[in-house]
Write an enzyme that holds these catalytic residues in place. Sequence first.
Site, PDB file in Angstrom:
ATOM      1  N   GLY A 193      17.905 -28.983 -38.179  1.00  0.00           N
ATOM      2  CA  GLY A 193      18.912 -28.137 -37.404  1.00  0.00           C
ATOM      3  C   GLY A 193      20.562 -28.624 -37.190  1.00  0.00           C
ATOM      4  O   GLY A 193      20.607 -30.015 -37.246  1.00  0.00           O
ATOM      5  N   PRO A 227      23.952 -29.974 -35.862  1.00  0.00           N
ATOM      6  CA  PRO A 227      23.908 -31.158 -34.558  1.00  0.00           C
ATOM      7  C   PRO A 227      24.229 -30.440 -33.377  1.00  0.00           C
ATOM      8  O   PRO A 227      24.609 -29.525 -33.114  1.00  0.00           O
ATOM      9  CB  PRO A 227      25.332 -31.836 -35.295  1.00  0.00           C
ATOM     10  CG  PRO A 227      25.870 -31.155 -36.398  1.00  0.00           C
ATOM     11  CD  PRO A 227      24.827 -30.202 -36.881  1.00  0.00           C
ATOM     12  N   GLY A 228      23.878 -31.452 -32.319  1.00  0.00           N
ATOM     13  CA  GLY A 228      23.867 -30.905 -31.035  1.00  0.00           C
ATOM     14  C   GLY A 228      22.990 -29.906 -30.364  1.00  0.00           C
ATOM     15  O   GLY A 228      23.096 -29.267 -29.391  1.00  0.00           O
ATOM     16  N   THR A 229      21.950 -29.525 -31.196  1.00  0.00           N
ATOM     17  CA  THR A 229      21.018 -28.403 -30.974  1.00  0.00           C
ATOM     18  C   THR A 229      19.767 -28.721 -30.064  1.00  0.00           C
ATOM     19  O   THR A 229      19.062 -28.098 -29.730  1.00  0.00           O
ATOM     20  CB  THR A 229      20.559 -27.484 -32.148  1.00  0.00           C
ATOM     21  OG1 THR A 229      20.082 -28.587 -33.066  1.00  0.00           O
ATOM     22  CG2 THR A 229      21.574 -26.635 -32.555  1.00  0.00           C
ATOM     23  N   LYS A 233      17.624 -31.883 -30.918  1.00  0.00           N
ATOM     24  CA  LYS A 233      16.549 -32.611 -31.673  1.00  0.00           C
ATOM     25  C   LYS A 233      16.233 -33.703 -30.876  1.00  0.00           C
ATOM     26  O   LYS A 233      14.934 -33.910 -30.633  1.00  0.00           O
ATOM     27  CB  LYS A 233      16.865 -32.723 -33.116  1.00  0.00           C
ATOM     28  CG  LYS A 233      17.459 -31.531 -33.724  1.00  0.00           C
ATOM     29  CD  LYS A 233      17.585 -31.580 -35.242  1.00  0.00           C
ATOM     30  CE  LYS A 233      19.025 -32.354 -35.289  1.00  0.00           C
ATOM     31  NZ  LYS A 233      20.075 -31.585 -34.864  1.00  0.00           N
ATOM     32  N   HIS A 271      51.748 -10.411 -36.420  1.00  0.00           N
ATOM     33  CA  HIS A 271      50.591 -10.902 -37.059  1.00  0.00           C
ATOM     34  C   HIS A 271      49.309 -10.719 -36.276  1.00  0.00           C
ATOM     35  O   HIS A 271      48.180 -10.055 -36.701  1.00  0.00           O
ATOM     36  CB  HIS A 271      50.855 -12.433 -37.407  1.00  0.00           C
ATOM     37  CG  HIS A 271      49.774 -13.045 -38.050  1.00  0.00           C
ATOM     38  ND1 HIS A 271      49.589 -13.350 -39.309  1.00  0.00           N
ATOM     39  CD2 HIS A 271      48.345 -13.494 -37.674  1.00  0.00           C
ATOM     40  CE1 HIS A 271      48.475 -14.132 -39.549  1.00  0.00           C
ATOM     41  NE2 HIS A 271      47.758 -14.163 -38.754  1.00  0.00           N
ATOM     42  N   GLU A 272      49.261 -11.073 -35.088  1.00  0.00           N
ATOM     43  CA  GLU A 272      48.141 -11.037 -34.191  1.00  0.00           C
ATOM     44  C   GLU A 272      47.772  -9.585 -33.871  1.00  0.00           C
ATOM     45  O   GLU A 272      46.617  -9.266 -33.834  1.00  0.00           O
ATOM     46  CB  GLU A 272      48.021 -11.748 -32.827  1.00  0.00           C
ATOM     47  CG  GLU A 272      48.471 -13.267 -33.029  1.00  0.00           C
ATOM     48  CD  GLU A 272      47.425 -13.839 -33.908  1.00  0.00           C
ATOM     49  OE1 GLU A 272      46.275 -13.649 -34.213  1.00  0.00           O
ATOM     50  OE2 GLU A 272      47.617 -15.068 -34.556  1.00  0.00           O
ATOM     51  N   HIS A 314      45.794  -8.040 -36.704  1.00  0.00           N
ATOM     52  CA  HIS A 314      44.335  -8.645 -36.496  1.00  0.00           C
ATOM     53  C   HIS A 314      43.847  -7.430 -35.744  1.00  0.00           C
ATOM     54  O   HIS A 314      42.711  -6.703 -35.979  1.00  0.00           O
ATOM     55  CB  HIS A 314      44.440  -9.550 -36.305  1.00  0.00           C
ATOM     56  CG  HIS A 314      44.585 -10.818 -37.203  1.00  0.00           C
ATOM     57  ND1 HIS A 314      44.057 -11.134 -38.363  1.00  0.00           N
ATOM     58  CD2 HIS A 314      45.350 -12.153 -37.147  1.00  0.00           C
ATOM     59  CE1 HIS A 314      44.262 -11.943 -39.130  1.00  0.00           C
ATOM     60  NE2 HIS A 314      45.178 -12.628 -38.306  1.00  0.00           N
TER      61      HIS A 314
HETATM   62  P1  ADP Z   1      20.950 -33.264 -31.640  1.00  0.00           P
HETATM   63  O1  ADP Z   1      20.144 -32.242 -32.359  1.00  0.00           O
HETATM   64  O2  ADP Z   1      22.334 -33.653 -32.674  1.00  0.00           O
HETATM   65  O3  ADP Z   1      20.041 -34.514 -31.708  1.00  0.00           O
HETATM   66  P2  ADP Z   1      20.972 -33.815 -28.847  1.00  0.00           P
HETATM   67  O4  ADP Z   1      19.441 -33.717 -28.714  1.00  0.00           O
HETATM   68  O5  ADP Z   1      21.328 -35.173 -29.079  1.00  0.00           O
HETATM   69  O6  ADP Z   1      21.460 -33.100 -30.381  1.00  0.00           O
HETATM   70  O7  ADP Z   1      21.738 -33.227 -27.779  1.00  0.00           O
HETATM   71  C1  ADP Z   1      22.911 -33.355 -27.368  1.00  0.00           C
HETATM   72  C2  ADP Z   1      23.009 -32.829 -25.901  1.00  0.00           C
HETATM   73  O8  ADP Z   1      23.395 -31.457 -25.970  1.00  0.00           O
HETATM   74  C3  ADP Z   1      21.843 -33.365 -24.985  1.00  0.00           C
HETATM   75  O9  ADP Z   1      21.840 -34.342 -24.432  1.00  0.00           O
HETATM   76  C4  ADP Z   1      22.045 -32.100 -24.005  1.00  0.00           C
HETATM   77  O10 ADP Z   1      22.614 -32.339 -22.923  1.00  0.00           O
HETATM   78  C5  ADP Z   1      22.540 -30.928 -24.922  1.00  0.00           C
HETATM   79  N1  ADP Z   1      21.612 -30.067 -25.220  1.00  0.00           N
HETATM   80  C6  ADP Z   1      21.499 -29.852 -26.615  1.00  0.00           C
HETATM   81  N2  ADP Z   1      20.464 -28.846 -26.920  1.00  0.00           N
HETATM   82  C7  ADP Z   1      19.923 -28.452 -25.525  1.00  0.00           C
HETATM   83  C8  ADP Z   1      19.008 -27.628 -24.913  1.00  0.00           C
HETATM   84  N3  ADP Z   1      18.218 -26.820 -25.742  1.00  0.00           N
HETATM   85  N4  ADP Z   1      18.803 -27.638 -23.633  1.00  0.00           N
HETATM   86  C9  ADP Z   1      19.455 -28.410 -22.847  1.00  0.00           C
HETATM   87  N5  ADP Z   1      20.476 -29.246 -23.230  1.00  0.00           N
HETATM   88  C10 ADP Z   1      20.575 -29.345 -24.612  1.00  0.00           C
HETATM   89 ZN    ZN Z   2      45.918 -14.302 -38.515  1.00  0.00          ZN
END
Ligand code: ADP
Ligand code: ZN
Length: 665
Positions: free
Chosen positions: A241, A243-245, A247, A464-465, A468
């Site tokens: 998935g 990044p930051g989701t 995992k 412009h804005e 849109h």
């Molecule tokens: P990755 O998918 O890139 O490994 P991480 O697990 O490192 O992402 O998530 C980074 C941070 O984002 C976590 O430490 C948390 O604080 C926040 N975070 C991401 N997903 C969740 C979630 N589903 N629930 C709560 N916090 C989340």
């Molecule tokens: Zn524009």
Amino acid sequence: MAQQNKGKKKGNKPRVKVIRINLAWLYIPFILLIVGMLYSNKGVPAQKIEWAQVQEIVRSGDVKEIHFVRNDFEGTVTIRPDSLGKYAEMFGGQVPSKSPHFTFMVSTKFDAEKEFGLLNEALPEESRAKIVMENDSKLWSGILEWMLFPILLILMWVLMFRGIGKNMGGGPGGGGGINPFNAGKSTGKLADKKNIKVTFKDVAGQHGAKEEVMEIVDFLRNPDKYTKLGARIPRGALLVGPPGTGKTLLAKAVAGEADVPFFSISGSDFVEMFVGVGASRVRDLFAQAKEKGKALIFIDEIDAVGRARGRNAGFSGNDERENTLNQLLAEMDGFDSNSGIIVLAATNRVDILDKALMRAGRFDRQIYVGLPELEERKEIFQVHLKGISLGEDFDMDTIAKHTAGFSGADIANACNEAALAAARHNHVKVLNSDFIEAIDRIVAGIERKDYILSAEEKRSIAHHEAGHAVTSWLLPHGHALLKVTLIPRGNALGAAWYLPDERKLMFKSELMDQMCSLIGGRVAEEMINGEPSTGAQNDLERLTKLAYGMVQTYGMSNTIGNLSYYDSTGDRAYDFNRPYSEKTAEAMDAEVKTLVAQIHDKTLKILTDNKEGFLKVAQLLLEKETIFAEDVEKILGPKVKPSTQSSPEVAEAPEEDKESDNSNE
Ligand code: ADP
Ligand code: ZN
Ligand code: MG
């Protein structure tokens, strides 16, 4: 910082001082020592002579001192400085600068007191030699001298590798520094339950992924339940998935909740400067896990090792990584599927992973951890709002809607930024406006107070804005407008913000309407200034992508037909040889041009037909800098909605890569 008040009166400042030693200082004594040794060895070394010669020299009265060690039956002779010249030829013509000048050895039967006594008695008082005798053996200092160099070498080696380990970052499992003696050992860490505070409760949303991961934990806890029925327990699962989701967070939760040993390592820990180290680390990691019987191994960012083999072979020739990957593949085949070891891995680049990794029997499962939906985002907000003191006006629904396309990490960041914004404005609580500010900042970048625009530029940007905003307002499938602003942020000089409906399926008419509102800015510029400006670059870039997407990917063009030249397998089979002829390529280009021209004309017509309203919106924008949907509604009337007849029923067929767009500009 840790508060350490134990044993002290309350209120005392912590007394623990942290002394930091820079490792570089350790080199200095070594260097001094080496220099010293080199220096002390300079000059002519002491000459070995016989006892008979010693007697002779003593009798001539030239000896200043004799140093004798009884146990070693060994002694040294120092000559009086003024007599040194006499002995130059024994030193190859040089006058030795350093004492002692001679060494000698005697037999074990040597009676030191008697012999030295006899020698000195025969001499006049002033020319007698000073005799120093000792029982102490020099053995130890000899050994030390011998060992010093090897020890120094080893120490320097260790220090050097530590330094390298630091520079290379180490990674979460690396913990700084490679010990050269176990470079091949796994740096995988056995998780300590007490240190892991993450539980499944901390992972908000992601219900599907959570369930699958929990099932894996259950495989390990109660394998019998599954094997009794003849099921084979999966060997591995891949968390994929953006990044930051969450995992890594999910894996941490597994470590916190599973009652089995949990090894975690980062893919980059396998990649090392030494040849063969990666492979042996893999071997070692699995050996450690097998020792435990039941275990979970978590490999984060597995793409560092799992990249497809053979690609770019000519450019990089990275055999080392391939060896590591091969070893990983072999290990995953190697253990019996019911042996109680399950490998979890995470990546956001599943497209570049080697297919062999993902075949059944290795990572049998792929667990998709996607960007959170509206409801999931609310749950994630709940988790991260815990420590924040919220103002009464906080409105979760709006905030969650505003954050379409945000990952969990973005949401965590938004909460923190909101608190910072509140502090900046000296608010007592974190207000809704602080959240909006934080979100704007995350999406579009920081407000550029340093951008100074001329009146003419401002006027152009406002139109412009407005272009849109008005286009999307008047088109049935245009996104719902949130606000239009002239405040420059990041690279954008102004922005129209929409609330995109989070849909998985898009119809051609919807795509067309969105393309119209994208080109609305450019069309407005042409109407007002009579010529285009650079301000529309980003819009046109997105427009081009959408247009080619419609023609090449989604099969929405009549001329080209129902063909899709998009390659989702990640093989990049089309990179070097396109599956279509030059003629088709030309036809596609022509089709895109026609499409964009069509959209341009449609937009121009809309804006010309509603010129009065359009100019009013631009004027209001110039006055107020930021206007909201309500202001536009007052000028143009209610937003044009899709008529119920032509509105297509939205099917719930999911599609993986949703275009997350928190549209700006
Ligand atoms: P990755 O998918 O890139 O490994 P991480 O697990 O490192 O992402 O998530 C980074 C941070 O984002 C976590 O430490 C948390 O604080 C926040 N975070 C991401 N997903 C969740 C979630 N589903 N629930 C709560 N916090 C989340
Ligand atoms: Zn524009
Ligand atoms: Mg991660």
